[in-house]
Design an enzyme around this catalytic site. Sequence first.
Site, mmCIF file in Angstrom:
data_model
loop_
_atom_site.group_PDB
_atom_site.id
_atom_site.type_symbol
_atom_site.label_atom_id
_atom_site.label_comp_id
_atom_site.label_asym_id
_atom_site.label_seq_id
_atom_site.Cartn_x
_atom_site.Cartn_y
_atom_site.Cartn_z
ATOM 1 N N ASP A 48 -0.009 13.905 8.670
ATOM 2 C CA ASP A 48 1.073 13.124 8.068
ATOM 3 C C ASP A 48 1.593 12.081 9.057
ATOM 4 O O ASP A 48 2.094 12.419 10.125
ATOM 5 C CB ASP A 48 2.208 14.065 7.663
ATOM 6 N N TYR A 53 6.240 4.849 12.030
ATOM 7 C CA TYR A 53 5.983 5.623 13.249
ATOM 8 C C TYR A 53 5.272 4.796 14.318
ATOM 9 O O TYR A 53 5.309 5.147 15.499
ATOM 10 C CB TYR A 53 5.132 6.866 12.944
ATOM 11 N N LYS A 82 3.292 6.558 4.705
ATOM 12 C CA LYS A 82 4.491 6.169 3.953
ATOM 13 C C LYS A 82 4.792 4.690 4.181
ATOM 14 O O LYS A 82 4.625 4.183 5.294
ATOM 15 C CB LYS A 82 5.693 7.009 4.409
ATOM 16 N N HIS A 115 9.131 5.810 1.746
ATOM 17 C CA HIS A 115 9.741 6.574 2.838
ATOM 18 C C HIS A 115 11.228 6.851 2.619
ATOM 19 O O HIS A 115 11.722 7.938 2.929
ATOM 20 C CB HIS A 115 9.531 5.823 4.158
#
Length: 279
Positions: A48, A53, A82, A115
């Site tokens: 994931d 990120y 996401k 998200h």
Amino acid sequence: MIHSLSDKVTFNNGTKIPGLGLGVFQIPDEDTPEVVKNGIINGYRLIDTAQIYGNEVGTGIGIKEGLAATGLSREELFVTSKVWNNHLTYDETIKAFEETLNRLALDYLDLYLIHWPGKNAFKESWQALEDLYAAGKIKAIGVSNFEIHHLEELLSFAKIVPVVNQVELHPKLTQQPLRDFCKKHDIKIQAWSPLMQGKILNESVVKAIAEKHQKTPAQIVLRWDIQQDILLVVKSVHEQRMQSNADIFDFALDTIDMERLNKLNEALRSGPDPDVFDF
């Protein structure tokens, strides 16, 4: 309820997702390949990540290296990312998805999520996800951090019901009303930060139950999730901890254990509140 790291749960569209996966939140891109590769070697089949990120490139490299090390095929892995839905238009969402796919060096995603809901700024993004799903570029689509009223708004126009809602969830934030709503609409709940960024591990109740079962506090909390059919994404950069987090299938919490953990609920968040968080 899943009974091993390899067990899967079926979404409302028939897609199957591993019940316990490896998350890479806050892992630097240059460190992510080793973490993801080790996760795959140690039996994790769900990886994931997310656009925000900043480690999708490293995640993609780790997937490639993990597959090479284990001899697995791409189809044996489940990859989630996401879109950082900062009021994106339809076209911007399509572009964001294509960029994610390129960074991961993959041909398709197993799951793609919005998200955050923002101030109900997700209509065009969801329509883009529906079209990407129809085109076969995503096996399943869902949301993250959606409260009940966000889901009600989404369901008022969605052609496709999301398969999952990934939310902060742990004994201090049990999210029962949201879980009940999602169950009614056949939307799975997946927990991010199930260990409350480590804070929950210092609770005396958790420690006492861990001592009773000769398990770690983390294993107790993760088992609490498993026994409630809550899907899990757990982050760890250490191989030994990855193994420990998956070592939760050889014991069970009894009714009293579960009740004691449930009583810890304070509706306490360690992350942002979806009702006020916007960008």
